[in-house]
Design a protein around this motif. Sequence first.
Motif, mmCIF file in Angstrom:
data_model
loop_
_atom_site.group_PDB
_atom_site.id
_atom_site.type_symbol
_atom_site.label_atom_id
_atom_site.label_comp_id
_atom_site.label_asym_id
_atom_site.label_seq_id
_atom_site.Cartn_x
_atom_site.Cartn_y
_atom_site.Cartn_z
ATOM 1 N N LYS A 1 3.019 7.252 4.713
ATOM 2 C CA LYS A 1 2.724 7.662 6.088
ATOM 3 C C LYS A 1 3.842 7.249 7.032
ATOM 4 O O LYS A 1 4.161 7.972 8.002
ATOM 5 C CB LYS A 1 1.406 7.034 6.543
ATOM 6 N N ALA A 2 4.458 6.112 6.768
ATOM 7 C CA ALA A 2 5.525 5.613 7.628
ATOM 8 C C ALA A 2 6.886 6.218 7.289
ATOM 9 O O ALA A 2 7.893 5.911 7.946
ATOM 10 C CB ALA A 2 5.599 4.091 7.533
ATOM 11 N N GLY A 3 6.936 7.064 6.284
ATOM 12 C CA GLY A 3 8.188 7.695 5.898
ATOM 13 C C GLY A 3 9.103 6.813 5.074
ATOM 14 O O GLY A 3 10.307 7.046 5.001
ATOM 15 N N VAL A 4 8.528 5.799 4.438
ATOM 16 C CA VAL A 4 9.305 4.913 3.557
ATOM 17 C C VAL A 4 9.210 5.481 2.145
ATOM 18 O O VAL A 4 8.153 5.438 1.512
ATOM 19 C CB VAL A 4 8.771 3.469 3.595
ATOM 20 N N ASN B 1 0.852 -1.184 0.000
ATOM 21 C CA ASN B 1 0.000 0.000 0.000
ATOM 22 C C ASN B 1 0.894 1.242 0.000
ATOM 23 O O ASN B 1 1.578 1.536 0.990
ATOM 24 C CB ASN B 1 -0.894 -0.034 1.248
ATOM 25 N N LYS B 2 0.908 1.968 -1.096
ATOM 26 C CA LYS B 2 1.798 3.122 -1.242
ATOM 27 C C LYS B 2 1.514 4.191 -0.186
ATOM 28 O O LYS B 2 2.442 4.831 0.336
ATOM 29 C CB LYS B 2 1.653 3.716 -2.640
ATOM 30 N N LYS B 3 0.238 4.395 0.159
ATOM 31 C CA LYS B 3 -0.110 5.416 1.155
ATOM 32 C C LYS B 3 0.426 5.041 2.533
ATOM 33 O O LYS B 3 0.887 5.906 3.290
ATOM 34 C CB LYS B 3 -1.622 5.609 1.210
ATOM 35 N N HIS B 4 0.349 3.765 2.874
ATOM 36 C CA HIS B 4 0.896 3.318 4.161
ATOM 37 C C HIS B 4 2.405 3.526 4.221
ATOM 38 O O HIS B 4 2.955 3.949 5.245
ATOM 39 C CB HIS B 4 0.563 1.851 4.405
ATOM 40 N N PHE B 5 3.092 3.223 3.126
ATOM 41 C CA PHE B 5 4.542 3.436 3.093
ATOM 42 C C PHE B 5 4.855 4.919 3.252
ATOM 43 O O PHE B 5 5.769 5.304 3.992
ATOM 44 C CB PHE B 5 5.126 2.903 1.774
ATOM 45 N N LEU C 1 -7.091 -1.651 -3.756
ATOM 46 C CA LEU C 1 -6.309 -0.435 -3.519
ATOM 47 C C LEU C 1 -6.158 0.444 -4.747
ATOM 48 O O LEU C 1 -5.718 1.587 -4.636
ATOM 49 C CB LEU C 1 -4.913 -0.819 -3.004
ATOM 50 N N GLY C 2 -6.511 -0.063 -5.908
ATOM 51 C CA GLY C 2 -6.405 0.753 -7.114
ATOM 52 C C GLY C 2 -4.998 1.258 -7.349
ATOM 53 O O GLY C 2 -4.019 0.506 -7.282
ATOM 54 N N LYS C 3 -4.862 2.564 -7.566
ATOM 55 C CA LYS C 3 -3.556 3.154 -7.866
ATOM 56 C C LYS C 3 -2.619 3.169 -6.665
ATOM 57 O O LYS C 3 -1.420 3.448 -6.821
ATOM 58 C CB LYS C 3 -3.745 4.580 -8.399
ATOM 59 N N ASP C 4 -3.143 2.895 -5.478
ATOM 60 C CA ASP C 4 -2.291 2.872 -4.285
ATOM 61 C C ASP C 4 -1.564 1.547 -4.115
ATOM 62 O O ASP C 4 -0.767 1.388 -3.192
ATOM 63 C CB ASP C 4 -3.123 3.151 -3.028
#
Length: 427
Positions: A162-165, A156-160, A291-294
Amino acid sequence: MKRTCALIAAAVLVAGCGGGQTATTEPGDGGSPGKVTLEWWHLSTSDPLKTIWETRAKEFQAANPHVTVKMTVLENEAYKSKLTTLTQSGKAPHVFATWGGGVLKQQIDAGLVKDISADVASELGTFTTAALAAYQFDGKTYALPTDIGMVGFWYNKKHFEKAGVTEPPKTWSGFLDTVKKLKTAGITPIALAGKEKWPGHYYWAYLSMRIAGLQAMHQAGVDHDFTKPEFIEAGRQLKALVDLQPFQRGFLGAGYSTPDGQSASVSNGKAAMELMGQWAPAVQNDSGKGLGKDLGFFPFPEVEGGKGVITEAFGGGGGMAVGADAPKEALDLVKFLTNTENHTKTVEAGGVLPVLKGEESAVKDENLKIVADSLANATGFQLYLDQAYPPAVGSEVNDSVAELIAGAKTPEQAAQDITEVAKSESE
């Protein structure tokens, strides 16, 4: 890839739950062929492939009015269990999905699978060498491939973010750091279907590849020894991951494609990633919101100091084999599924990845393109361990790795138990 009779999906006409070893035929009228009922077993329980196979069966029946196709559609573990039970009785379905490798070889040695070499000689040149490899033994062909792919991390790109990855990790230490950052951000790093065991074996298999190298994986299948230091170190590195408590709550009892399982946890944003095959996006959409584009993909990282490299892929595809006693229409169906026109449509729909030469441009999904490109540039390939090795060995790999993840075995115990089964199978 994968993938309880309770999970049988009805398809086409009647979902057969019994053995498909004997064709049902009726005499023809004059010169017309007699009626034939084909039993077709596969494990594509999610769309788009589930619906695509239903459509192909209807099209085949329309072109062959004397044929009725009956499908048995089972989830991964249920499929393996039911097929094993049937083949142990000395029977096989007319057409059935196979991953090839050691399991198919055992079925061939038992006289349950048709040698289709002569019948498909003119078609073999249209397939890529990599796609065919798992289904060929001693120069003979026993199945035609319908899919090929690799296991990697779907995230999940948004989770990464948010975590600063800022980018997917390329090293194992970087991956462990990513897990820590996700936990610090209050995000469950990884979803795992601990109940089903096979998803967990991906971690130990990949770590073994990255640490010991591909040649060692192949050699272990020959000398039946998994107690070498590199295999034990793979277990230790997996334990190091487990010690970070990266998985979702209740993962040991979680399924893969269930509404509260591994795939849905990622799809619904409850976990940041899963280690899974090329079918993951389709199952995510089927089991959750999607998740689509995420949704992103990255290959399993390298282990610093290991003999393996990030361009060596682990995975497999899917093929269709024909039972030894199946009528000729069974092979006709397999050819129908894999002819250029039909198979390219299946690739375009996102159901499978290319197995025919020149199909690459038919891949539309951006993440599947990454997988296809990774495979095209792969410098080596390892089939799933629970398919590459004989069934009993593959089962022990799954069981021992599951117990390692659960804390019930040490890396040394897991390696020793796998070795004992491998050696006993070779005697």
